[in-house]
Write a protein that holds these residues in place. Structure first.
Motif, PDB file in Angstrom:
ATOM      1  N   GLY A  32       0.812  -1.204   0.000  1.00  0.00           N
ATOM      2  CA  GLY A  32       0.000   0.000   0.000  1.00  0.00           C
ATOM      3  C   GLY A  32       0.850   1.261   0.000  1.00  0.00           C
ATOM      4  N   GLY A  33       0.207   2.371   0.295  1.00  0.00           N
ATOM      5  CA  GLY A  33       0.899   3.650   0.324  1.00  0.00           C
ATOM      6  C   GLY A  33       1.190   4.172  -1.076  1.00  0.00           C
ATOM      7  N   LEU A  34       1.952   5.248  -1.125  1.00  0.00           N
ATOM      8  CA  LEU A  34       2.316   5.894  -2.386  1.00  0.00           C
ATOM      9  C   LEU A  34       3.819   5.795  -2.592  1.00  0.00           C
ATOM     10  CD1 LEU A  34       1.751   7.795  -4.840  1.00  0.00           C
ATOM     11  CD2 LEU A  34       2.156   9.703  -3.254  1.00  0.00           C
ATOM     12  N   TRP A  35       4.215   5.247  -3.734  1.00  0.00           N
ATOM     13  CA  TRP A  35       5.641   5.200  -4.087  1.00  0.00           C
ATOM     14  C   TRP A  35       5.981   6.494  -4.807  1.00  0.00           C
ATOM     15  CZ3 TRP A  35       8.969   1.827  -2.155  1.00  0.00           C
ATOM     16  CH2 TRP A  35       8.478   0.615  -1.666  1.00  0.00           C
ATOM     17  N   ALA A  36       6.584   7.437  -4.067  1.00  0.00           N
ATOM     18  CA  ALA A  36       6.982   8.705  -4.667  1.00  0.00           C
ATOM     19  C   ALA A  36       8.250   8.558  -5.487  1.00  0.00           C
ATOM     20  CB  ALA A  36       7.188   9.758  -3.580  1.00  0.00           C
ATOM     21  N   GLY A  57       5.096  16.247  -9.885  1.00  0.00           N
ATOM     22  CA  GLY A  57       4.801  15.036  -9.141  1.00  0.00           C
ATOM     23  C   GLY A  57       5.648  13.847  -9.518  1.00  0.00           C
ATOM     24  N   ALA A  58       6.709  14.063 -10.293  1.00  0.00           N
ATOM     25  CA  ALA A  58       7.541  12.940 -10.747  1.00  0.00           C
ATOM     26  C   ALA A  58       8.430  12.384  -9.646  1.00  0.00           C
ATOM     27  CB  ALA A  58       8.399  13.368 -11.943  1.00  0.00           C
ATOM     28  N   ASP A 244       9.684  10.123 -14.195  1.00  0.00           N
ATOM     29  CA  ASP A 244       8.236  10.116 -14.355  1.00  0.00           C
ATOM     30  C   ASP A 244       7.674   9.058 -13.410  1.00  0.00           C
ATOM     31  OD1 ASP A 244       5.815  11.007 -15.385  1.00  0.00           O
ATOM     32  OD2 ASP A 244       5.795   9.520 -17.002  1.00  0.00           O
ATOM     33  N   PHE A 245       6.674   9.441 -12.636  1.00  0.00           N
ATOM     34  CA  PHE A 245       6.069   8.538 -11.653  1.00  0.00           C
ATOM     35  C   PHE A 245       7.122   7.884 -10.762  1.00  0.00           C
ATOM     36  CE2 PHE A 245       2.760   8.580 -15.021  1.00  0.00           C
ATOM     37  CZ  PHE A 245       1.708   9.076 -14.261  1.00  0.00           C
ATOM     38  N   GLY A 246       8.117   8.687 -10.337  1.00  0.00           N
ATOM     39  CA  GLY A 246       9.090   8.212  -9.359  1.00  0.00           C
ATOM     40  C   GLY A 246      10.238   7.400  -9.910  1.00  0.00           C
ATOM     41  N   GLN A 247      10.278   7.181 -11.220  1.00  0.00           N
ATOM     42  CA  GLN A 247      11.327   6.351 -11.806  1.00  0.00           C
ATOM     43  C   GLN A 247      12.048   7.075 -12.930  1.00  0.00           C
ATOM     44  OE1 GLN A 247       8.744   2.850 -12.703  1.00  0.00           O
ATOM     45  NE2 GLN A 247      10.092   1.736 -11.301  1.00  0.00           N
ATOM     46  N   VAL A 248      13.277   6.654 -13.201  1.00  0.00           N
ATOM     47  CA  VAL A 248      14.050   7.214 -14.305  1.00  0.00           C
ATOM     48  C   VAL A 248      13.533   6.638 -15.611  1.00  0.00           C
ATOM     49  CG1 VAL A 248      16.334   7.379 -15.373  1.00  0.00           C
ATOM     50  CG2 VAL A 248      16.107   7.553 -12.888  1.00  0.00           C
TER      51      VAL A 248
END
Length: 279
Positions: A32-36, A57-58, A244-248
């Motif tokens: 769960g939670g948010l992977w920033a 928000g990336a 983008d979305f926390g990833q390279v």
């Protein structure tokens, strides 16, 4: 635009860095939670002027906050000249030689512009509390030298005529420059700049780009820059990492990044849209 691959010593090494907000630790890992930020890797070499970009928000500022220990990591490694930073407090990060500015300006609003810079210089002033209390001749000489250094730093950012003004009374763009001068006063080896051009008009942006080039060359600084204004990143950064979305999703020089299909999709979307935002 072509650039030579960086060859200097590694200043910043980040491996598989992750940050989850609100998840629960279970026997199976985090649920769960948010992977920033997730599995983020980055290598910055000495003397490099590198960029970190991505839509809103990336996860870019979250990466900066983990480097400077303002938030904890969920997992992963951060090393500065080979020294592990994970678990260190923010003041220890600063003492090692990492300085930064913030997405939301953090100056001392009721102090003068000069005092904002002097505060960052005092740890390097060469006198202790006792000398400051008794204020002998040695103190006077060192304090005068400190003020002169602060004035020189303000001059780099064209703020020498503003030194006696209350910092909060300055226009937004000038407050940004005060924050950069103060970060430079801490004598960093690595400078993290979080959206330094935010709120600046085109003329101020041009001056900012010149100032960043100057401090990079003059002080032999390693700089990692987050910026939404593409003209800034593409104009001064030698290597650019895109999130983008926390990833390279991409890495390379300006031309390579600008033509990368994943970068174009991240900024414009499959249906097109306004660059720099994702609704």
């Amino acid at each position: 635009m072509t650039t030579c691959p960086p060859t200097g010593p590694v200043v910043l090494q980040i491996n598989r860095l992750c940050k989850n907000f609100g998840g629960q630790v279970t026997s199976q890992g985090i649920e769960g939670g948010l992977w920033a930020v997730r599995d983020f890797d980055l290598t910055v070499h000495e003397g490099e002027l590198a960029g970190l970009i991505g839509p809103n928000g990336a996860g870019k500022t979250t990466v900066f906050n983990m480097i400077s220990a303002l938030i904890s990591t969920t997992s992963g490694q951060i090393a500065f000249y080979g020294k592990n930073l994970v678990g260190l407090p923010p003041h220890a990060i600063t003492q090692l030689g990492i300085g930064r500015t913030f997405q939301n300006i953090r100056i001392f609003p009721r102090l003068t512009v000069l005092d904002n810079v002097c505060i960052a210089l005092h740890p390097h002033a060469g006198y202790g509390v006792g000398a400051a209390v008794w204020q002998g001749s040695g103190f006077d000489r060192k304090e005068s030298a400190l003020i002169e250094t602060a004035q020189e730093l303000l001059g780099i950012f064209n703020l020498q005529d503003k030194q006696d003004e209350i910092a909060s009374n300055l226009p937004y763009g000038e407050q940004r420059r005060v924050e950069m001068a103060r970060a430079l006063a801490a004598r960093p080896k690595l400078l993290l700049l979080d959206e330094p051009a935010a709120g600046m008009n085109p003329a101020e942006v041009r001056t900012l780009m010149e100032s960043i080039h100057f401090i990079h060359d003059q002080f032999k600084l390693t700089i990692l820059l987050i910026e939404h204004q593409m003209r800034v990143v593409m104009g001064i950064c030698e290597q650019i990492t895109v999130m983008d979305f926390g990833q390279v999703i991409a890495r390379g020089n300006a031309d390579q990044v600008a033509s990368n299909p994943r970068v174009i999709e991240a900024y414009l979307g499959k249906q097109g849209g306004k660059p720099g935002r994702r609704d």
